[in-house]
Each structure stands twice: as C-alpha cells, then as structure tokens.
Scaffold this motif. Structure first.
Motif, mmCIF file in Angstrom:
data_model
loop_
_atom_site.group_PDB
_atom_site.id
_atom_site.type_symbol
_atom_site.label_atom_id
_atom_site.label_comp_id
_atom_site.label_asym_id
_atom_site.label_seq_id
_atom_site.Cartn_x
_atom_site.Cartn_y
_atom_site.Cartn_z
ATOM 1 N N LEU A 1 -1.201 11.363 -9.585
ATOM 2 C CA LEU A 1 -0.824 12.015 -10.842
ATOM 3 C C LEU A 1 -0.840 13.525 -10.649
ATOM 4 C CD1 LEU A 1 -2.894 10.191 -13.609
ATOM 5 C CD2 LEU A 1 -0.458 9.969 -13.156
ATOM 6 N N GLU A 2 0.161 14.184 -11.143
ATOM 7 C CA GLU A 2 0.183 15.637 -11.191
ATOM 8 C C GLU A 2 0.076 16.017 -12.658
ATOM 9 O OE1 GLU A 2 0.070 19.462 -9.981
ATOM 10 O OE2 GLU A 2 -0.081 17.688 -8.711
ATOM 11 N N ILE A 3 -0.920 16.823 -12.975
ATOM 12 C CA ILE A 3 -1.191 17.214 -14.358
ATOM 13 C C ILE A 3 -0.639 18.611 -14.587
ATOM 14 C CG2 ILE A 3 -2.996 17.635 -16.077
ATOM 15 C CD1 ILE A 3 -2.648 14.666 -15.229
ATOM 16 N N TRP B 1 -6.478 11.054 -21.287
ATOM 17 C CA TRP B 1 -6.732 11.860 -20.094
ATOM 18 C C TRP B 1 -7.897 11.274 -19.303
ATOM 19 C CZ3 TRP B 1 -5.929 14.532 -16.110
ATOM 20 C CH2 TRP B 1 -6.909 15.322 -15.524
ATOM 21 N N LEU C 1 -7.067 8.382 -17.108
ATOM 22 C CA LEU C 1 -6.170 8.710 -15.998
ATOM 23 C C LEU C 1 -6.786 9.651 -14.963
ATOM 24 C CD1 LEU C 1 -2.919 9.277 -18.064
ATOM 25 C CD2 LEU C 1 -3.439 7.320 -16.591
ATOM 26 N N ARG C 2 -7.952 10.188 -15.260
ATOM 27 C CA ARG C 2 -8.580 11.224 -14.433
ATOM 28 C C ARG C 2 -8.615 10.878 -12.945
ATOM 29 N NH1 ARG C 2 -11.805 15.347 -14.875
ATOM 30 N NH2 ARG C 2 -12.196 15.157 -17.088
ATOM 31 N N HIS D 1 -5.679 11.764 -10.806
ATOM 32 C CA HIS D 1 -5.410 13.186 -10.642
ATOM 33 C C HIS D 1 -6.245 13.777 -9.507
ATOM 34 C CE1 HIS D 1 -4.389 17.278 -11.528
ATOM 35 N NE2 HIS D 1 -5.540 17.567 -12.082
ATOM 36 N N ARG E 1 -10.205 18.578 -19.167
ATOM 37 C CA ARG E 1 -8.775 18.636 -19.447
ATOM 38 C C ARG E 1 -8.277 20.047 -19.168
ATOM 39 N NH1 ARG E 1 -6.669 16.382 -25.142
ATOM 40 N NH2 ARG E 1 -4.731 17.530 -25.082
ATOM 41 N N THR F 1 -1.295 18.402 -22.360
ATOM 42 C CA THR F 1 -1.430 17.906 -20.995
ATOM 43 C C THR F 1 -0.473 16.746 -20.753
ATOM 44 O OG1 THR F 1 -3.754 18.579 -20.954
ATOM 45 C CG2 THR F 1 -3.071 16.934 -19.335
ATOM 46 N N TYR F 2 0.315 16.865 -19.685
ATOM 47 C CA TYR F 2 1.241 15.812 -19.274
ATOM 48 C C TYR F 2 0.844 15.322 -17.889
ATOM 49 C CZ TYR F 2 4.225 17.324 -23.091
ATOM 50 O OH TYR F 2 4.716 17.633 -24.331
ATOM 51 N N ALA F 3 0.980 14.022 -17.663
ATOM 52 C CA ALA F 3 0.702 13.426 -16.360
ATOM 53 C C ALA F 3 2.011 12.953 -15.756
ATOM 54 C CB ALA F 3 -0.267 12.256 -16.505
ATOM 55 N N TRP F 4 2.360 13.496 -14.596
ATOM 56 C CA TRP F 4 3.548 13.076 -13.869
ATOM 57 C C TRP F 4 3.111 11.999 -12.890
ATOM 58 C CZ3 TRP F 4 5.647 18.431 -11.863
ATOM 59 C CH2 TRP F 4 5.839 19.288 -12.945
#
Length: 120
Positions: free
Chosen positions: A30-32, A70, A73-74, A77, A83, A88-91
C-alpha cells in the motif's frame, strides 16, 4: 529507452530507497498519499535520484479513509506512526516488477511524491 515509453499522463512515484525495497519485496503493498491517483501502471523512482527502478499496477484506490479503516490497512503500508494526512488514500500496488537495468529519467522541477511523464 523508457523515457519514450512513459507517456505524459503516466505516473512516476518518487519514494525513499527503504520503501522502494519494501515495495519490491512485497512487504509494502500500500502507498499512502493525501490524494487519489488513476488506476493502472505507475513507475517507481528512487528519491534523490532520477532513476526508475521498476513499475507496479495501482489496482485500486481506497479512501478517503476513516481512522478505523486506516488501522486495518496499516500492515500493508509498513511505515510506523499514526495516520499521515487529514485525507488519507491507500493505493493498492500489485504486479510489481523491477527493471533491469534501471533507467534514468528527468525529474521535473519540484516533483516530490508524484510526477507525470518522463520529464522530457
């Protein structure tokens, strides 16, 4: 040459070498970021260089994330701490591939995080 293959609307993600290696190893998927990005191929450039070391596919963009989302999903990342952004978006990164050999591009002035195109 890669510069000719990178189109003006292709994203080039600029990340520190430690995170780039985690992306390549699969431990960081994940890229945040504080903004969304289009799905599809994104090139991976090491910060403080003008070198693209590979590419990934942005499979999905999640967000803006609530605090509880978030937290779930941590792990993907891989960066410690709270955060990072108000929005905040997760790619979600998939199909990560290294380029052998890496390829030089021109970094656009002021490009930090994301630039579009090869800078040519």
């Amino acid at each position: 040459m890669l510069q000719r293959r990178i189109k003006e609307d292709d994203g080039v993600l600029v990340v520190r070498d430690i995170w780039l290696e985690k992306i390549f190893s699969g431990t960081k998927w994940l890229e945040i970021r504080p903004h969304s990005v289009k799905q599809g191929r994104i090139y991976l450039c090491q910060s403080k260089t003008s070198t693209v070391f590979g590419h990934a596919r942005v499979e999905e963009v999640l967000g803006p994330l609530r605090a509880d989302e978030w937290e779930t999903l941590r792990e993907g990342h891989g960066v410690p701490g709270g955060r990072l952004y108000q929005h905040t978006y997760a790619w979600v990164l998939r199909d990560v591939q290294r380029l052998e050999p890496p390829v030089r591009i021109r970094r656009k002035p002021g490009s930090v995080g994301l630039q579009y195109g090869s800078g040519v």
